[in-house]
Design an enzyme around this catalytic site. Sequence first.
Site, mmCIF file in Angstrom:
data_model
loop_
_atom_site.group_PDB
_atom_site.id
_atom_site.type_symbol
_atom_site.label_atom_id
_atom_site.label_comp_id
_atom_site.label_asym_id
_atom_site.label_seq_id
_atom_site.Cartn_x
_atom_site.Cartn_y
_atom_site.Cartn_z
ATOM 1 N N HIS A 116 -38.274 20.666 36.544
ATOM 2 C CA HIS A 116 -38.262 19.248 36.202
ATOM 3 C C HIS A 116 -39.135 18.470 37.198
ATOM 4 O O HIS A 116 -39.944 17.620 36.809
ATOM 5 C CB HIS A 116 -36.833 18.679 36.251
ATOM 6 C CG HIS A 116 -36.004 18.993 35.050
ATOM 7 N ND1 HIS A 116 -35.592 20.263 34.743
ATOM 8 C CD2 HIS A 116 -35.508 18.174 34.074
ATOM 9 C CE1 HIS A 116 -34.854 20.229 33.635
ATOM 10 N NE2 HIS A 116 -34.792 18.965 33.201
ATOM 11 N N HIS A 155 0.830 -1.206 0.000
ATOM 12 C CA HIS A 155 0.000 0.000 0.000
ATOM 13 C C HIS A 155 0.866 1.258 0.000
ATOM 14 O O HIS A 155 0.696 2.143 -0.819
ATOM 15 C CB HIS A 155 -0.926 0.018 1.216
ATOM 16 C CG HIS A 155 -2.192 -0.749 1.017
ATOM 17 N ND1 HIS A 155 -3.131 -0.386 0.079
ATOM 18 C CD2 HIS A 155 -2.688 -1.844 1.647
ATOM 19 C CE1 HIS A 155 -4.141 -1.236 0.127
ATOM 20 N NE2 HIS A 155 -3.898 -2.131 1.059
ATOM 21 N N ASP A 163 -10.619 -7.949 1.512
ATOM 22 C CA ASP A 163 -10.560 -6.645 0.842
ATOM 23 C C ASP A 163 -11.552 -6.545 -0.301
ATOM 24 O O ASP A 163 -12.064 -5.459 -0.590
ATOM 25 C CB ASP A 163 -9.146 -6.402 0.291
ATOM 26 C CG ASP A 163 -8.235 -5.734 1.299
ATOM 27 O OD1 ASP A 163 -8.722 -5.328 2.363
ATOM 28 O OD2 ASP A 163 -7.027 -5.624 1.018
ATOM 29 N N GLU A 178 -5.634 -3.626 12.473
ATOM 30 C CA GLU A 178 -6.701 -3.483 11.481
ATOM 31 C C GLU A 178 -7.079 -4.858 10.922
ATOM 32 O O GLU A 178 -8.246 -5.255 10.933
ATOM 33 C CB GLU A 178 -6.213 -2.569 10.353
ATOM 34 C CG GLU A 178 -7.216 -2.383 9.222
ATOM 35 C CD GLU A 178 -6.627 -1.610 8.057
ATOM 36 O OE1 GLU A 178 -7.409 -1.134 7.219
ATOM 37 O OE2 GLU A 178 -5.381 -1.477 7.978
ATOM 38 N N HIS A 179 -6.094 -5.593 10.420
ATOM 39 C CA HIS A 179 -6.302 -6.950 9.893
ATOM 40 C C HIS A 179 -5.511 -7.931 10.751
ATOM 41 O O HIS A 179 -4.316 -7.741 10.965
ATOM 42 C CB HIS A 179 -5.803 -7.068 8.449
ATOM 43 C CG HIS A 179 -6.356 -6.052 7.514
ATOM 44 N ND1 HIS A 179 -5.651 -4.915 7.146
ATOM 45 C CD2 HIS A 179 -7.544 -5.982 6.869
ATOM 46 C CE1 HIS A 179 -6.380 -4.205 6.305
ATOM 47 N NE2 HIS A 179 -7.538 -4.822 6.126
#
Length: 458
Positions: free
Chosen positions: A444, A286, A385, A351-352
Amino acid sequence: MMTTPAAPAASAALTTPLQARPLRLSTQQPDFEAQFAQRLHWSAAADAAIEQRVLDIVADVRARGDAAVLDCTHRFDRLHAPSMAALELQPSELQAAFEQIPDAQREALLQAAARVRRYHEAQLQACGQSWSYRDADGSLLGQKVTPLERVGIYVPGGRAAYPSSVLMNAIPAQVAGVAEIVMVVPTPDGTKNALVLAAAHVAGVTRAFTIGGAQAVAALAYGTQSVPRVDKITGPGNAYVASAKKHVFGQVGIDMIAGPSEILVLADGSTPPDWVAMDLFSQAEHDELAQSILLSPDAAYLDAVQAAIDRLLPEMPRAAIIAASLNGRGALIQTRSLEEACAISNRIAPEHLELACREPQRWEPLLQHAGAIFMGAYTSESLGDYCAGPNHVLPTAGTARFSSPLGVYDFQKRSSLIEVSAAGAQTLGRIASVLAHGEGLQAHARAAEMRLHPSTNG
């Protein structure tokens, strides 16, 4: 995953062979913790110059709308358009691209889209439905789930094309029931990628513009004369895109601020070393900041994977990028056991995460933090992917400790449902009155007390 512009492939004319030597570590060495921490370190701090340029672009688009987007597109993508209409892709052009791509690509796109859709439809049924119940007093309590009205998806462009990102962002939005999906994709020098356009046709993109960068994010966030304002922006991009998403958050929702891509492989030595080496390459290619780490208690297996790296690297078109990534951020780590490897994985929160083991089901319960877990020797990360079905937009840089993959739920919002019965008001009113007086909020308290029957009031 944060994307960066594709670097040139390694030149065949290099006189010195490229070498990829991930850092070799053992958890038993005295300085392991220090070296491990240094190898993991990645700063998410944006370059000050990038931040300022992004702020200027965002402000310009917010102030001038279409004119600013056209100027930025001319300046950064070298694409001169007389109007925004010239930058909008019509549905007929998307369909034409789908019909003109090679048969093999068209069939692969359809099969991948079908699997991604089927997974997210199951996800919708499991966690994307409204629900309610009535308590003993007859009061209704629940949650109403509704889709966002309009979302923007950012698809990186330039030298690299990501049709898979179109599928992964648009399909869950469509399954969630989003009425309008607006895609933005840069086309430097006016070069359009037919596969990306075809993916937009398959995934149900409503409108598409050939714009990118911080200007595209700002246009989606604030709206221009031509680009509609969206409720949320998803999709990966470079540092300018990530910075812009951060700055417009609050005006719109965003999916995440993504960092470089990551893979962590836990191996017991049973998976062919070549397979694992190529899985490490799949993230390293990547960009230079991507991280690929292998954990195994088998030192001989780590040696075999290093030998596979040495043998396979010269075959890779992106060998220079792979080598830079593995040399700068990669690691082959010998652990005392697979139990220790799982503990280290939980610290990294990758991530993976690949379980390249004979019995992945044995180890999966020990893993708490990961964007996606790929179980078994045949489950390469690359299948996730493109076509396995689960989303490939995943948390990076340790954010899997508290974040989830992109999903149908990211394109929905939830509203609480409360319908209190007259009987329920008698019980809840007394509780609320006591707590409201304790907070000094008399209005309230009185609002609750007014609904009490005289026999229960006081």
